[in-house]
Structures are given as structure tokens and as C-alpha cells.
Design an enzyme around this catalytic site. Sequence first.
Site, mmCIF file in Angstrom:
data_model
loop_
_atom_site.group_PDB
_atom_site.id
_atom_site.type_symbol
_atom_site.label_atom_id
_atom_site.label_comp_id
_atom_site.label_asym_id
_atom_site.label_seq_id
_atom_site.Cartn_x
_atom_site.Cartn_y
_atom_site.Cartn_z
ATOM 1 N N ASP A 218 58.140 57.807 30.180
ATOM 2 C CA ASP A 218 57.593 56.563 30.712
ATOM 3 C C ASP A 218 56.070 56.722 30.778
ATOM 4 O O ASP A 218 55.513 57.689 30.243
ATOM 5 C CB ASP A 218 58.253 56.176 32.049
ATOM 6 C CG ASP A 218 57.860 57.093 33.204
ATOM 7 O OD1 ASP A 218 57.110 58.066 32.972
ATOM 8 O OD2 ASP A 218 58.320 56.845 34.330
ATOM 9 N N CYS B 37 59.351 61.987 32.667
ATOM 10 C CA CYS B 37 58.890 60.923 33.564
ATOM 11 C C CYS B 37 58.214 61.621 34.743
ATOM 12 O O CYS B 37 57.914 62.817 34.641
ATOM 13 C CB CYS B 37 60.033 59.989 33.976
ATOM 14 S SG CYS B 37 61.300 60.690 35.039
ATOM 15 N N THR C 34 59.207 62.645 37.731
ATOM 16 C CA THR C 34 60.003 63.762 38.249
ATOM 17 C C THR C 34 60.910 64.378 37.197
ATOM 18 O O THR C 34 61.474 65.454 37.417
ATOM 19 C CB THR C 34 60.916 63.275 39.385
ATOM 20 O OG1 THR C 34 61.750 62.233 38.850
ATOM 21 C CG2 THR C 34 60.118 62.745 40.565
ATOM 22 N N HIS D 13 74.411 78.110 28.020
ATOM 23 C CA HIS D 13 75.693 77.886 28.697
ATOM 24 C C HIS D 13 76.187 76.439 28.624
ATOM 25 O O HIS D 13 77.388 76.202 28.605
ATOM 26 C CB HIS D 13 75.608 78.298 30.174
ATOM 27 C CG HIS D 13 75.618 79.793 30.361
ATOM 28 N ND1 HIS D 13 75.824 80.400 31.574
ATOM 29 C CD2 HIS D 13 75.440 80.805 29.463
ATOM 30 C CE1 HIS D 13 75.793 81.720 31.435
ATOM 31 N NE2 HIS D 13 75.531 81.997 30.163
ATOM 32 N N ARG E 150 54.912 65.209 37.146
ATOM 33 C CA ARG E 150 54.277 65.326 38.466
ATOM 34 C C ARG E 150 54.776 66.577 39.187
ATOM 35 O O ARG E 150 54.452 66.808 40.345
ATOM 36 C CB ARG E 150 54.549 64.062 39.291
ATOM 37 C CG ARG E 150 53.905 62.832 38.667
ATOM 38 C CD ARG E 150 54.261 61.549 39.382
ATOM 39 N NE ARG E 150 53.690 60.403 38.667
ATOM 40 C CZ ARG E 150 54.162 59.178 38.722
ATOM 41 N NH1 ARG E 150 55.210 58.904 39.481
ATOM 42 N NH2 ARG E 150 53.602 58.212 38.034
ATOM 43 N N HIS F 200 81.991 79.229 27.424
ATOM 44 C CA HIS F 200 81.110 78.097 27.739
ATOM 45 C C HIS F 200 81.497 76.861 26.939
ATOM 46 O O HIS F 200 81.332 75.740 27.409
ATOM 47 C CB HIS F 200 79.659 78.482 27.478
ATOM 48 C CG HIS F 200 79.229 79.671 28.278
ATOM 49 N ND1 HIS F 200 79.222 79.673 29.652
ATOM 50 C CD2 HIS F 200 78.856 80.915 27.897
ATOM 51 C CE1 HIS F 200 78.850 80.856 30.092
ATOM 52 N NE2 HIS F 200 78.614 81.640 29.037
HETATM 53 C C1 RB5 Z 1 57.414 56.097 38.003
HETATM 54 O O1 RB5 Z 1 56.519 55.837 39.020
HETATM 55 C C2 RB5 Z 1 58.435 57.116 38.453
HETATM 56 O O2 RB5 Z 1 59.331 56.543 39.340
HETATM 57 C C3 RB5 Z 1 59.137 57.722 37.278
HETATM 58 O O3 RB5 Z 1 58.202 58.296 36.420
HETATM 59 C C4 RB5 Z 1 60.145 58.814 37.553
HETATM 60 O O4 RB5 Z 1 59.631 59.790 38.404
HETATM 61 C C5 RB5 Z 1 61.492 58.390 37.932
HETATM 62 O O5 RB5 Z 1 62.447 59.205 38.039
#
Ligand code: RB5
Length: 144
Positions: free
Chosen positions: A10, A67, A69, A100, A111, A135
Amino acid sequence: MATRIVLSSDHAALDLRPKIAAHIQALGYEVVDIGPTTSESTHYPKHGQAAAERVASGDCELGIILCGTGQGIMMAANKVPGIRCGVCMDTFSARMIREHNNANMLSMGVRVVGEGLALDIVDAFLNAKFEGGRHATRVDMIEG
Ligand code: RB5
């Protein structure tokens, strides 16, 4: 023929995705980067699904998605039948999800991990091989 790897993310990963693309291209992989290409806010589920469909269809052998997270886009990818995607924030997990779990997609959170660690995680994922055996029985159980 070079292994084809689909990349997507994203907006959160707009800076890191090209760096991962350049890194794996330099290693000899073929990169299929399906965007997005602008920093405009976008919705991770559609990008996770689009990348997963490239892998599930056989167009690409592996996928790397990003993305904020790594979690949301991984959840979207795993809704596509045949996709086994894990979020990795360390190199051990990245190796193990292939050895596995025969993961065909890797997700990371930009992030959460920095560029250096992200590239090491990619290397660990790409260098690992599925061990099969017991596995394979378990992975078959995931597929149902
Ligand atoms: C976008 O702000 C954020 O929510 C997205 O990049 C991600 O972390 C979602 O899982």
C-alpha cells in the site's frame, strides 16, 4: 529461467518497495511490480489480493508484499486459495515459513522493520527451501 516474484504494497511502503525490487533483481530474480506507484492513500486489501492472485494463478512463483505493519495485506493475501503468506520481522521466521510452511508469499511491515533488516528478511526467505516430509503432511492439512 529466473524465478518470477510479484511485489506489491500500500502507500506506506512506497519508498521501500523499489529498494526491495532493485535488491532482488540484482540477485537474478525477475520482478513483477504491480504497484501502486503514487503516494496517494490506498487500501491494502486490494493490493494483497492482486499480488496473491498472481501467485495463485502460477504467473509468479513467489510474492513479497508490504504495508505499515505487514498484517493487513497478509490477511488479504491469505484469503486467496493456495496462498500461504506469513508476516516476518526477523530472518529466522522468514527462513522457517519456507522450510516448514512452504510459504509462497512474504509480508513485512515497513513501520516495524527498517530497510536493512527488510532486505535480510527477503534474503532469508528466498534462500530457504521447503523441507517436505512431515511438513508436507501439515501443509496439505492447511490446504484442506
Ligand atoms: C495504513 O495506514 C495501514 O493501516 C496499513 O499500511 C497497514 O498497516 C494495515 O495493516
